[in-house]
Design an enzyme around this catalytic site. Structure first.
Site, PDB file in Angstrom:
ATOM      1  N   CYS A  19       2.816  24.318  50.253  1.00 24.80           N
ATOM      2  CA  CYS A  19       3.048  22.880  50.340  1.00 24.80           C
ATOM      3  C   CYS A  19       3.709  22.369  49.061  1.00 24.80           C
ATOM      4  O   CYS A  19       3.247  22.636  47.951  1.00 24.80           O
ATOM      5  CB  CYS A  19       1.706  22.180  50.569  1.00 24.80           C
ATOM      6  SG  CYS A  19       1.768  20.404  50.357  1.00 24.80           S
ATOM      7  N   LYS A  49     -23.430   0.708  20.179  1.00 19.35           N
ATOM      8  CA  LYS A  49     -23.233   2.117  20.529  1.00 19.35           C
ATOM      9  C   LYS A  49     -21.731   2.315  20.680  1.00 19.35           C
ATOM     10  O   LYS A  49     -21.133   1.844  21.638  1.00 19.35           O
ATOM     11  CB  LYS A  49     -23.965   2.461  21.819  1.00 19.35           C
ATOM     12  CG  LYS A  49     -23.915   3.939  22.146  1.00 19.35           C
ATOM     13  CD  LYS A  49     -24.914   4.261  23.233  1.00 19.35           C
ATOM     14  CE  LYS A  49     -25.030   5.731  23.573  1.00 19.35           C
ATOM     15  NZ  LYS A  49     -23.870   6.551  23.440  1.00 19.35           N
ATOM     16  N   SER A 101     -29.028  14.230  21.106  1.00 21.89           N
ATOM     17  CA  SER A 101     -28.561  13.075  21.877  1.00 21.89           C
ATOM     18  C   SER A 101     -29.702  12.053  21.907  1.00 21.89           C
ATOM     19  O   SER A 101     -30.770  12.292  21.347  1.00 21.89           O
ATOM     20  CB  SER A 101     -28.164  13.502  23.280  1.00 21.89           C
ATOM     21  OG  SER A 101     -29.298  13.996  23.936  1.00 21.89           O
ATOM     22  N   GLU A 113     -19.181   7.997  14.520  1.00 19.19           N
ATOM     23  CA  GLU A 113     -18.221   8.146  15.611  1.00 19.19           C
ATOM     24  C   GLU A 113     -16.808   7.961  15.081  1.00 19.19           C
ATOM     25  O   GLU A 113     -16.550   7.031  14.311  1.00 19.19           O
ATOM     26  CB  GLU A 113     -18.439   7.099  16.696  1.00 19.19           C
ATOM     27  CG  GLU A 113     -19.816   7.059  17.298  1.00 19.19           C
ATOM     28  CD  GLU A 113     -20.198   8.308  18.057  1.00 19.19           C
ATOM     29  OE1 GLU A 113     -19.524   8.621  19.066  1.00 19.19           O
ATOM     30  OE2 GLU A 113     -21.166   8.972  17.646  1.00 19.19           O
ATOM     31  N   LYS A 167     -33.169   1.508  16.798  1.00 20.59           N
ATOM     32  CA  LYS A 167     -33.760   2.565  15.970  1.00 20.59           C
ATOM     33  C   LYS A 167     -34.912   2.034  15.134  1.00 20.59           C
ATOM     34  O   LYS A 167     -34.789   0.969  14.521  1.00 20.59           O
ATOM     35  CB  LYS A 167     -32.720   3.107  14.991  1.00 20.59           C
ATOM     36  CG  LYS A 167     -31.423   3.499  15.598  1.00 20.59           C
ATOM     37  CD  LYS A 167     -30.398   3.851  14.520  1.00 20.59           C
ATOM     38  CE  LYS A 167     -29.104   4.275  15.179  1.00 20.59           C
ATOM     39  NZ  LYS A 167     -28.080   4.639  14.200  1.00 20.59           N
ATOM     40  N   CYS A 223      -0.950  17.042  56.800  1.00 18.78           N
ATOM     41  CA  CYS A 223      -0.666  16.825  55.384  1.00 18.78           C
ATOM     42  C   CYS A 223       0.436  15.776  55.264  1.00 18.78           C
ATOM     43  O   CYS A 223       1.473  15.902  55.915  1.00 18.78           O
ATOM     44  CB  CYS A 223      -0.231  18.126  54.724  1.00 18.78           C
ATOM     45  SG  CYS A 223       0.385  17.888  53.039  1.00 18.78           S
ATOM     46  N   ARG A 241     -19.798  17.592  17.059  1.00 22.40           N
ATOM     47  CA  ARG A 241     -21.168  17.791  17.479  1.00 22.40           C
ATOM     48  C   ARG A 241     -21.357  19.133  18.203  1.00 22.40           C
ATOM     49  O   ARG A 241     -22.381  19.780  18.049  1.00 22.40           O
ATOM     50  CB  ARG A 241     -21.561  16.661  18.417  1.00 22.40           C
ATOM     51  CG  ARG A 241     -22.937  16.803  18.906  1.00 22.40           C
ATOM     52  CD  ARG A 241     -23.319  15.547  19.590  1.00 22.40           C
ATOM     53  NE  ARG A 241     -23.831  15.875  20.879  1.00 22.40           N
ATOM     54  CZ  ARG A 241     -24.669  15.118  21.538  1.00 22.40           C
ATOM     55  NH1 ARG A 241     -25.029  13.973  21.017  1.00 22.40           N
ATOM     56  NH2 ARG A 241     -25.109  15.482  22.693  1.00 22.40           N
ATOM     57  N   TYR A 261       0.841  -1.198   0.000  1.00 23.29           N
ATOM     58  CA  TYR A 261       0.000   0.000   0.000  1.00 23.29           C
ATOM     59  C   TYR A 261       0.880   1.254   0.000  1.00 23.29           C
ATOM     60  O   TYR A 261       0.675   2.177  -0.780  1.00 23.29           O
ATOM     61  CB  TYR A 261      -0.917  -0.016   1.230  1.00 23.29           C
ATOM     62  CG  TYR A 261      -1.805   1.203   1.354  1.00 23.29           C
ATOM     63  CD1 TYR A 261      -3.088   1.215   0.792  1.00 23.29           C
ATOM     64  CD2 TYR A 261      -1.371   2.343   2.037  1.00 23.29           C
ATOM     65  CE1 TYR A 261      -3.903   2.327   0.898  1.00 23.29           C
ATOM     66  CE2 TYR A 261      -2.184   3.460   2.144  1.00 23.29           C
ATOM     67  CZ  TYR A 261      -3.455   3.446   1.587  1.00 23.29           C
ATOM     68  OH  TYR A 261      -4.244   4.555   1.699  1.00 23.29           O
TER      69      TYR A 261
HETATM   70  S1  IVH Z   1     -27.853   7.273  16.397  1.00 25.56           S
HETATM   71  C1  IVH Z   1     -30.435  11.505  17.123  1.00 25.56           C
HETATM   72  N1  IVH Z   1     -26.239   5.225  16.506  1.00 25.56           N
HETATM   73  O1  IVH Z   1     -24.166   8.186  20.965  1.00 25.56           O
HETATM   74  C2  IVH Z   1     -29.142  10.858  17.433  1.00 25.56           C
HETATM   75  N2  IVH Z   1     -25.682   7.126  17.802  1.00 25.56           N
HETATM   76  O2  IVH Z   1     -25.364   9.104  23.428  1.00 25.56           O
HETATM   77  C3  IVH Z   1     -29.050   9.535  16.725  1.00 25.56           C
HETATM   78  N3  IVH Z   1     -23.583   6.915  19.051  1.00 25.56           N
HETATM   79  O3  IVH Z   1     -25.198  11.320  19.761  1.00 25.56           O
HETATM   80  C4  IVH Z   1     -27.786   8.892  17.054  1.00 25.56           C
HETATM   81  N4  IVH Z   1     -23.094   4.876  18.370  1.00 25.56           N
HETATM   82  O4  IVH Z   1     -22.937  10.311  18.877  1.00 25.56           O
HETATM   83  C5  IVH Z   1     -26.471   6.475  16.953  1.00 25.56           C
HETATM   84  N5  IVH Z   1     -24.911   3.322  16.448  1.00 25.56           N
HETATM   85  C6  IVH Z   1     -25.135   4.563  16.900  1.00 25.56           C
HETATM   86  C7  IVH Z   1     -24.266   5.225  17.799  1.00 25.56           C
HETATM   87  C8  IVH Z   1     -24.576   6.512  18.230  1.00 25.56           C
HETATM   88  C9  IVH Z   1     -22.703   5.911  19.119  1.00 25.56           C
HETATM   89  C10 IVH Z   1     -23.444   8.208  19.767  1.00 25.56           C
HETATM   90  C11 IVH Z   1     -23.975   9.380  18.988  1.00 25.56           C
HETATM   91  C12 IVH Z   1     -25.077   9.938  19.850  1.00 25.56           C
HETATM   92  C13 IVH Z   1     -24.659   9.477  21.195  1.00 25.56           C
HETATM   93  C14 IVH Z   1     -25.795   9.493  22.172  1.00 25.56           C
END
Ligand code: IVH
Length: 519
Positions: free
Chosen positions: A452, A131, A81, A191, A307, A425, A152, A35
């Site tokens: 100190c 997450k 969030s 992220e 979600k 102390c 953010r 690479y």
């Molecule tokens: S969806 C409306 N998916 O966790 C916000 N967030 O604690 C939708 N995060 O602000 C966010 N992994 O920065 C989403 N698979 C994931 C995630 C994720 C990490 C972060 C993200 C969010 C924060 C909330």
């Protein structure tokens, strides 16, 4: 032999392809050396033909000059969030409660009914993703080219960190046009994370060099992205995992899972562990299975994000004042372990505050061997009735310094000894002062002596730290060494070190190079 100018573009495509194979598909087909050889060849050709260099060429990831500051930028779509839950079952604040109220808001009756297909294509489709415990960014592509990367910030506006983000190889500078239709405007959210082994490697190097270390990979990532010199960012191998979108024109998809597939096709890394399910039971199953997989991932995760997959249903659900109703984060409990409390030392902080630090029998928890934990203050020790020799439950949640949660009272040895708080102390022997809350619980114990020695050293370590003067090479060890030698007694002394070079090079493990770098 093709002409140079005919070789440049195919070479760029080839390099981009290998980036994609490595970062998106996790199946590299060439070695790092091969690479690098491709990249070097491109570099040579571009040096010969500077007029052919384009801003999104793989050679242009590291821009020229350090950045003087970060511009604030408004997000086209706010970065919100999400709500958290820590339990699967229960009437309030549980995953079950979220699921039922979501189903109800969508007019989908009760649990039992949800076992039946509700839509033509099945139940309430949910996408589940790890997450990722990183730093959120929004990447903006226009005409398939990365034009901006923004943190953010407060959700409405963040910092422009484009120069730094361009150095991250996992993030394409231009999208793979061959694969799909590219939306004219594409904002991808995700992220940025530092892999655990990279964190351990660089932190160990920093410790050796006497520099400040970072408490966890997330802090390290955040610190890296705020570096003024993109070259530093390039040296730390950060990765990216996309998980959502901001502005997208034209809208392109009807569901999140379609959007994730679109990203994958365009060469943007998405989680290989995502899944779409259609019931609460499947969701729980995923959460249980991922908990086992979690420690084997290269980077930190702290839960699962659940979600609603369909965008039209998301629209119907809307938002609370803080976060969308269409998603929720299930967080795993922090990892715990039981070990024996051996000793408690009282550490003097930069303001004189005394903090009890526990030394325990080494125990393996959440990826590392732990021997120290913080006990916060004497009031906490009394409240939890912690004694020397006790078996204690410790907990580690992302941070390096764990907490003592409680004593295993059933196993208290007969010869356990109360922890005696110091009345002088430990360093300068000045009688200490205490503060308590209105219930009489001690909240603070401190050394009131502004001169100190221990406090002074802590202040110097702080002063040289990243968020203050940011003096590289003046970490904890070096401060102690210089203070022991009588070369550092005040902040001002830091700036007088130039004239003490001769004494400095005499110190152990200092040497000419190290002293020069520091000065
Ligand atoms: S969806 C409306 N998916 O966790 C916000 N967030 O604690 C939708 N995060 O602000 C966010 N992994 O920065 C989403 N698979 C994931 C995630 C994720 C990490 C972060 C993200 C969010 C924060 C909330």
């Amino acid at each position: 032999m093709p002409r140079d100018i005919d070789r440049i573009e195919p070479l760029r495509r080839q390099i981009e392809k290998h980036n994609r194979l490595y970062h998106v598909e996790a199946r590299p087909v060439i070695s790092d050396r091969e690479y690098d050889a491709l990249l070097e060849e491109l570099q040579r050709l571009e040096e010969k033909h500077p007029e052919l260099v384009t801003p999104d060429s793989p050679t242009q990831r590291i821009g020229g000059e350090p950045i003087s500051g970060f511009q604030a930028v408004e997000h086209a779509v706010a970065m919100l969030s999400i709500g958290n839950t820590y339990k699967l079952e229960g009437e309030k604040n549980s995953l079950r409660a979220w699921y039922n109220s979501t189903a109800k808001a969508l007019g989908l009756a009760t649990d039992e009914a949800l076992a039946e297909p509700l839509f033509d294509d099945g139940g309430l489709a949910l996408t589940l993703e790890p997450k990722v415990d990183g730093v959120a960014v929004s990447l903006r592509y226009e005409g398939g080219r990365l034009v901006r990367a923004v943190t953010r910030g407060d959700g409405q506006r963040g910092d422009d960190i484009t120069q730094n983000v361009r150095t991250i190889r996992a993030i394409p500078l231009r999208l793979d046009a061959g694969a799909a239709d590219i939306p004219a405007v594409l904002e991808v959210r995700g992220e940025i994370v530092m892999p655990n082994d990279e964190f351990a490697r660089i932190n160990a190097e920093r410790e050796k060099a006497g520099e400040e270390t970072y408490a966890n990979p997330r802090n390290f990532t955040a610190g890296t992205l705020k570096q003024r010199d993109p070259k530093t960012v390039a040296r730390r191998r950060l990765i990216f995992v996309a998980h959502g979108r901001g502005q997208v024109e034209p809208p392109a998809c009807d569901t999140h899972s379609q959007f994730v597939e679109l990203l994958r096709g365009l060469g943007i890394p998405v989680s290989p562990h995502a899944a779409t399910v259609e019931s609460f039971d499947q969701t729980v199953q995923y959460i249980e299975q991922f908990e086992i997989k979690r420690p084997t991932l290269a980077y930190g995760t702290d839960g699962v994000v659940i979600k609603v997959d369909r965008y039209d249903l998301r629209q119907q659900l809307g938002f609370t004042s803080k976060s969308p109703r269409w998603c929720v984060a299930y967080k795993y409990a922090a990892e715990q372990a039981v070990t024996k409390l051996l000793q408690v030392d009282w550490q003097v902080g930069k303001t004189g505050k005394l903090t009890p630090r526990a030394t325990m029998a080494p125990v393996f928890v959440a990826g590392t061997t732990v021997t120290h934990a913080t006990l916060h203050n004497y009031g906490e020790i009394q409240r939890k009735d912690i004694r020397l020799g006790d078996k204690v439950v410790i907990e580690k949640a992302g941070e390096i310094i764990p907490q003592v949660v409680q004593v295993v009272m059933a196993e208290r040895p007969e010869d356990s000894k109360p922890i005696k708080p110091p009345d002088k102390c430990p360093d300068c022997k000045t009688p200490i002062e205490t503060e308590s809350d209105n219930e009489g619980k001690e909240t603070l114990r401190c050394c009131p002596n502004p001169e100190c020695d221990a406090q002074l050293r802590e202040r110097l370590i702080w002063f040289a730290g990243r968020d203050q003067m940011d003096i590289e090479g003046l970490g904890e060890k070096v401060v102690h060494q210089l203070a022991d030698a009588g070369l550092l007694k005040s902040f001002a002394d830091v700036y007088r070190l130039q004239s003490r070079r001769g004494e400095m090079v005499q110190l152990e493990r200092m040497g000419d190079g190290k002293v020069s770098n520091l000065l």
